[in-house]
Write an enzyme that holds these catalytic residues in place. Structure first.
Site, mmCIF file in Angstrom:
data_model
loop_
_atom_site.group_PDB
_atom_site.id
_atom_site.type_symbol
_atom_site.label_atom_id
_atom_site.label_comp_id
_atom_site.label_asym_id
_atom_site.label_seq_id
_atom_site.Cartn_x
_atom_site.Cartn_y
_atom_site.Cartn_z
ATOM 1 N N SER A 1 -28.305 -23.255 46.307
ATOM 2 C CA SER A 1 -26.670 -22.927 46.760
ATOM 3 C C SER A 1 -25.747 -23.541 47.383
ATOM 4 C CB SER A 1 -27.417 -22.150 47.958
ATOM 5 O OG SER A 1 -28.346 -21.135 48.229
ATOM 6 N N HIS B 1 -26.785 -19.107 40.332
ATOM 7 C CA HIS B 1 -27.148 -18.885 41.834
ATOM 8 C C HIS B 1 -27.108 -17.675 41.336
ATOM 9 C CE1 HIS B 1 -25.353 -18.944 45.595
ATOM 10 N NE2 HIS B 1 -26.547 -19.413 45.408
ATOM 11 N N GLU C 1 -23.909 -16.757 39.433
ATOM 12 C CA GLU C 1 -22.761 -17.167 39.349
ATOM 13 C C GLU C 1 -24.109 -18.205 38.218
ATOM 14 O OE1 GLU C 1 -20.594 -17.924 43.486
ATOM 15 O OE2 GLU C 1 -22.357 -18.953 43.347
ATOM 16 N N ASN D 1 -20.084 -19.031 47.722
ATOM 17 C CA ASN D 1 -19.805 -19.695 48.556
ATOM 18 C C ASN D 1 -18.669 -20.901 49.422
ATOM 19 O OD1 ASN D 1 -22.455 -18.052 49.927
ATOM 20 N ND2 ASN D 1 -23.786 -20.170 48.735
HETATM 21 N N1 LIG Z 1 -31.856 -17.457 50.578
HETATM 22 C C1 LIG Z 1 -30.959 -17.276 50.273
HETATM 23 O O1 LIG Z 1 -29.658 -16.176 50.330
HETATM 24 C C2 LIG Z 1 -30.789 -17.528 48.673
HETATM 25 C C3 LIG Z 1 -29.488 -17.215 47.865
HETATM 26 C C4 LIG Z 1 -29.240 -18.317 47.088
HETATM 27 C C5 LIG Z 1 -29.789 -19.162 46.065
HETATM 28 N N2 LIG Z 1 -30.553 -19.739 47.122
HETATM 29 C C6 LIG Z 1 -31.699 -20.830 46.836
HETATM 30 O O2 LIG Z 1 -33.062 -20.534 46.709
HETATM 31 C C7 LIG Z 1 -33.673 -21.541 46.508
HETATM 32 C C8 LIG Z 1 -34.923 -20.600 47.004
HETATM 33 O O3 LIG Z 1 -34.736 -20.156 48.737
HETATM 34 P P1 LIG Z 1 -35.251 -19.080 48.749
HETATM 35 O O4 LIG Z 1 -34.507 -18.423 50.273
HETATM 36 O O5 LIG Z 1 -36.335 -18.809 47.974
HETATM 37 O O6 LIG Z 1 -36.296 -20.257 49.953
HETATM 38 P P2 LIG Z 1 -38.000 -19.790 50.509
HETATM 39 O O7 LIG Z 1 -38.308 -20.695 51.629
HETATM 40 O O8 LIG Z 1 -37.993 -18.394 51.376
HETATM 41 O O9 LIG Z 1 -39.063 -20.067 48.890
HETATM 42 C C9 LIG Z 1 -39.577 -21.278 48.909
HETATM 43 C C10 LIG Z 1 -41.213 -21.118 48.076
HETATM 44 O O10 LIG Z 1 -40.349 -22.310 46.939
HETATM 45 C C11 LIG Z 1 -42.053 -22.581 47.261
HETATM 46 N N3 LIG Z 1 -42.184 -24.304 47.154
HETATM 47 C C12 LIG Z 1 -41.735 -25.917 48.090
HETATM 48 N N4 LIG Z 1 -41.788 -26.769 46.730
HETATM 49 C C13 LIG Z 1 -42.358 -26.604 45.894
HETATM 50 C C14 LIG Z 1 -42.730 -26.856 44.636
HETATM 51 N N5 LIG Z 1 -42.782 -28.024 44.500
HETATM 52 N N6 LIG Z 1 -43.793 -25.427 43.731
HETATM 53 C C15 LIG Z 1 -43.470 -24.515 43.934
HETATM 54 N N7 LIG Z 1 -43.202 -23.933 44.614
HETATM 55 C C16 LIG Z 1 -42.085 -24.533 45.971
HETATM 56 C C17 LIG Z 1 -42.614 -22.004 48.896
HETATM 57 O O11 LIG Z 1 -43.795 -22.565 49.366
HETATM 58 C C18 LIG Z 1 -41.443 -21.367 49.245
HETATM 59 O O12 LIG Z 1 -42.697 -20.130 48.774
HETATM 60 C C19 LIG Z 1 -32.499 -23.028 47.662
HETATM 61 O O13 LIG Z 1 -32.987 -23.551 46.794
HETATM 62 C C20 LIG Z 1 -31.751 -22.356 48.679
HETATM 63 O O14 LIG Z 1 -30.723 -22.742 48.351
HETATM 64 C C21 LIG Z 1 -31.231 -18.834 48.078
#
Ligand SMILES: NC(=O)c1ccc[n+]([C@@H]2O[C@H](COP(=O)([O-])OP(=O)(O)OC[C@H]3O[C@@H](n4cnc5c(N)ncnc54)[C@H](O)[C@@H]3O)[C@@H](O)[C@H]2O)c1
Length: 330
Positions: free
Chosen positions: A165, A186, A198, A236
């Site tokens: 993000s 994204h 995106e 964002n």
């Molecule tokens: N939550 C949102 O609204 C949103 C929206 C768009 C983008 N994002 C982006 O998406 C990404 C994930 O966000 P999320 O909200 O799903 O997070 P989350 O915490 O729900 O999930 C992340 C997952 O990644 C796993 N993980 C961590 N390190 C790892 C590794 N080295 N190898 C394999 N798995 C690993 C964790 O165990 C976890 O299950 C981030 O980069 C965030 O910026 C989030």
């Protein structure tokens, strides 16, 4: 990732009954890959790394649209939860879509779940992937380490993409030697509901890679927009400063958070007010984003930190996910 058997068969495809689906692997192994980069890659087999909120949603949508997906996370317990979440989400979709035909709905779920495999071994799964889509923790070093390692193992044609993000795609890609085959995809939360993707191109992303990512987004049934690799991309970059400005308005005592939320819903037609939205996004996430931008551009007043936001995060009040943020949740 543990030091487990690294054969591709370590990945476990999930059917409704949790049985291994050997056909899934046979298909992947039969494909074979050329050693030279392929132009305009048609993305069919994807590896989604990170089975959290975003990764599970992306896996669900990709599997529902006929792609085979290997979902990777650090433990099988996490992955089992992801799969359970995907099944639950599909059941909600099916309840509406197949209201009169429950059997067809059940068949649809089985079919989609057959497209989903799980694994704790990204190094093996990457070898049969057209696209590696990363949705792990928002930490530059961890993302760089992951992509740097996979770069040495992936086929030449494989495209890498991050769902970050707030981090520059260029910085994440810098640990690899495939800058031309690296971009951003994204997605928005919840992925099955939100139509937008995106598609981020860095100055090094090739036209072929960009086209492949654009076509992949369309194949998922999403509407892609194109953006350069700038902080916050489009959504964002506009939304976070808006939420921070609402916070500052409240901190100055110009309006209550309830009134500000009502005002933006009824006056601007937004589905959520800025405080409801901040709680939904997560105050920890908001702080992380604004701190990063502020460090990169400290003189920019719209990136200025907020004392109230810092206080709530320090108290562990992250919003909906912890039960309290600006509002309380049961
Ligand atoms: N939550 C949102 O609204 C949103 C929206 C768009 C983008 N994002 C982006 O998406 C990404 C994930 O966000 P999320 O909200 O799903 O997070 P989350 O915490 O729900 O999930 C992340 C997952 O990644 C796993 N993980 C961590 N390190 C790892 C590794 N080295 N190898 C394999 N798995 C690993 C964790 O165990 C976890 O299950 C981030 O980069 C965030 O910026 C989030």
């Amino acid at each position: 990732m543990g030091s487990r058997d690294r054969s591709p068969l370590h990945t476990m495809p999930f059917t409704g009954s949790g049985l291994r689906n050997m056909a899934f692997y046979a298909h992947q192994l039969r494909r074979g890959f050329s050693s030279s980069a392929v132009r305009n890659v048609v993305i069919k087999h994807i590896m989604v790394i990170g089975g959290g909120q975003m990764g599970a949603g992306i896996a669900q949508v990709a599997a529902s649209t006929g792609h085979t997906v290997t979902l990777v996370d650090t433990s099988e317990d996490i992955l089992k939860k992801s799969v359970k979440g995907i099944e639950g989400s599909l059941r909600r979709v099916v309840k509406k879509k197949f209201a009169d035909k429950p059997e067809a709905g059940e068949e649809f779920i089985q079919k989609v779940m057959q497209n989903v495999a799980i694994s704790t071994d990204a190094d093996s799964a990457v070898q049969t992937s057209d696209l590696v889509l990363e949705a792990i923790v928002e930490n530059l070093k961890i993302k760089q380490d992951l992509f740097g390692r996979l770069d040495k193992l992936a086929a030449a044609h494989t495209i890498f993409a991050s769902n970050t993000s707030s981090l520059p795609i260029t910085d994440i890609a810098s640990s690899t030697h495939r800058l031309d085959r690296f971009g951003g995809l994204h997605f928005f939360n919840p992925v099955p509901m939100m139509k937008l993707v995106e598609v981020i191109r860095t100055s090094a992303t090739s036209q072929e890679t960009f086209d492949s990512l654009l076509n992949f987004s369309k194949a998922l049934g999403k509407t892609p927009v194109s953006c350069k690799d700038t902080p916050g991309f489009i959504v964002n970059r506009l939304l976070v400063p808006y939420m921070m400005e609402a916070l500052r308005l409240y901190e100055r005592g110009d309006g209550s958070k309830e009134d500000i939320d009502i005002a933006m819903k009824l006056g601007a037609g937004y589905p959520m007010g800025p405080f409801e939205l901040s709680d939904y996004v997560g105050l920890d996430t908001m702080k992380f984003i604004i701190d990063g931008w502020s460090a990169a551009d400290p003189e920019n007043p719209i990136f200025a930190p907020s004392e109230l936001l810092n206080k709530l995060v320090a108290e562990g009040k992250y919003g909906k996910k912890t039960g309290e943020g600006f509002y309380k949740y049961k």
